[in-house]
Scaffold this motif. Structure first.
Motif, PDB file in Angstrom:
ATOM      1  N   GLY A  99      41.802  34.631  34.214  1.00  0.00           N
ATOM      2  CA  GLY A  99      41.548  35.858  33.468  1.00  0.00           C
ATOM      3  C   GLY A  99      42.003  35.811  32.022  1.00  0.00           C
ATOM      4  N   CYS A 130      37.827  33.626  39.165  1.00  0.00           N
ATOM      5  CA  CYS A 130      37.129  34.707  39.849  1.00  0.00           C
ATOM      6  C   CYS A 130      36.972  35.874  38.876  1.00  0.00           C
ATOM      7  CB  CYS A 130      37.890  35.154  41.107  1.00  0.00           C
ATOM      8  SG  CYS A 130      39.635  35.528  40.817  1.00  0.00           S
ATOM      9  N   ASP A 131      36.236  36.889  39.322  1.00  0.00           N
ATOM     10  CA  ASP A 131      35.973  38.080  38.498  1.00  0.00           C
ATOM     11  C   ASP A 131      35.182  37.761  37.228  1.00  0.00           C
ATOM     12  OD1 ASP A 131      37.067  39.842  40.262  1.00  0.00           O
ATOM     13  OD2 ASP A 131      38.983  40.038  39.222  1.00  0.00           O
ATOM     14  N   GLN A 168      34.521  38.346  43.275  1.00  0.00           N
ATOM     15  CA  GLN A 168      35.742  39.119  43.060  1.00  0.00           C
ATOM     16  C   GLN A 168      36.980  38.328  43.484  1.00  0.00           C
ATOM     17  OE1 GLN A 168      34.350  42.685  45.227  1.00  0.00           O
ATOM     18  NE2 GLN A 168      34.787  43.818  43.359  1.00  0.00           N
ATOM     19  N   CYS A 169      38.032  38.501  42.745  1.00  0.00           N
ATOM     20  CA  CYS A 169      39.284  37.813  43.066  1.00  0.00           C
ATOM     21  C   CYS A 169      39.893  38.390  44.351  1.00  0.00           C
ATOM     22  CB  CYS A 169      40.288  37.983  41.931  1.00  0.00           C
ATOM     23  SG  CYS A 169      39.881  37.051  40.437  1.00  0.00           S
TER      24      CYS A 169
END
Length: 238
Positions: free
Chosen positions: A36, A144-145, A181-182
């Motif tokens: 992220g 992820c995300d 999604q995480c």
């Protein structure tokens, strides 16, 4: 957060004179953004002008930029579409007795090639640039995300030369990656109040519970660790 590596070498100049273009690129991999973190700031490529000096001017009106070592770069001759005969020093058509229609046709001499209606030295024939294939995609900036990947290509297959056009299109491209999604691991909330004692005397028990909802596990995340309830003795008097 992502950081760019150093820029690579400058590409070959796209022109030998009258101004050309060079470019160089860098990768978002030093380090690549992860977990992220923010993508690299700034551009992955940059350009600059090169060989801005003027090209030689040739005296030959039939020439454009060349080595200027020849007095003539093209040969022209008269040719006629209709068969002609010489009669009284005039060109006469076999067909109707009228004057024929002739035109001057030119061909470039040996060592020269035609380019945009002119003859230029074949050693300096303009070469339009073409991109090589794109390289490998960089590592995704997030696990992820949703993250970003980029890849670059070089204007060197061939590189533009002698005033040829620069490569068309962009030297780099980006795409989204790891859009799933995480996982969210579960965490317990605080325990609630103790329950009423199970006996008024001679010892009883009471319990309290807590919920796995702070947050609840999602997207394959681990369940809460530990017990969701606990017990203690109460009212131990006779």
């Amino acid at each position: 957060d992502g950081e760019y590596s150093d820029f690579g070498e400058w590409s070959e100049c796209s022109a030998e004179c009258d101004g050309g273009i060079q470019n160089r690129v860098r990768q978002c991999d030093s380090p690549a953004p992860e977990h992220g973190g923010a993508d690299c700031e700034g551009r992955p490529s940059e350009m600059r002008q090169c060989n801005a000096h003027q090209c030689p001017v040739c005296e030959d009106s039939n020439s454009s930029y060349n080595k200027c070592g020849s007095n003539c770069t093209k040969t022209c001759e008269e040719s006629c579409e209709k068969p002609m005969v010489v009669h009284d020093d005039r060109l006469i058509s076999f067909d109707f007795g009228g004057e024929g229609e002739c035109e001057k046709r030119c061909e470039c001499n040996e060592g020269y090639v035609s380019h945009m209606g002119e003859c230029i030295d074949e050693d300096f024939c303009p070469v339009d640039g073409e991109y090589s294939d794109f390289g490998e995609w960089s590592e995704c900036s997030a696990e992820c995300d949703g993250g970003i990947q980029n890849r670059v290509r070089q204007c060197d297959s061939p590189a533009p030369e002698h005033g040829g056009a620069d490569c068309e299109g962009r030297p780099s491209e980006m795409r989204q990656c790891n859009a799933h999604q995480c996982p969210v691991d579960g965490e317990y909330s605080d325990f609630g109040e103790w329950s009423e004692c199970s006996a008024e005397c001679d010892g009883g028990n009471q319990t309290r519970t807590r919920q796995c909802d702070n947050p609840a596990p999602e997207h394959g995340g681990a369940d809460c660790e530990g017990e969701d309830s606990e017990m203690q003795g109460c009212n131990n008097h006779e």
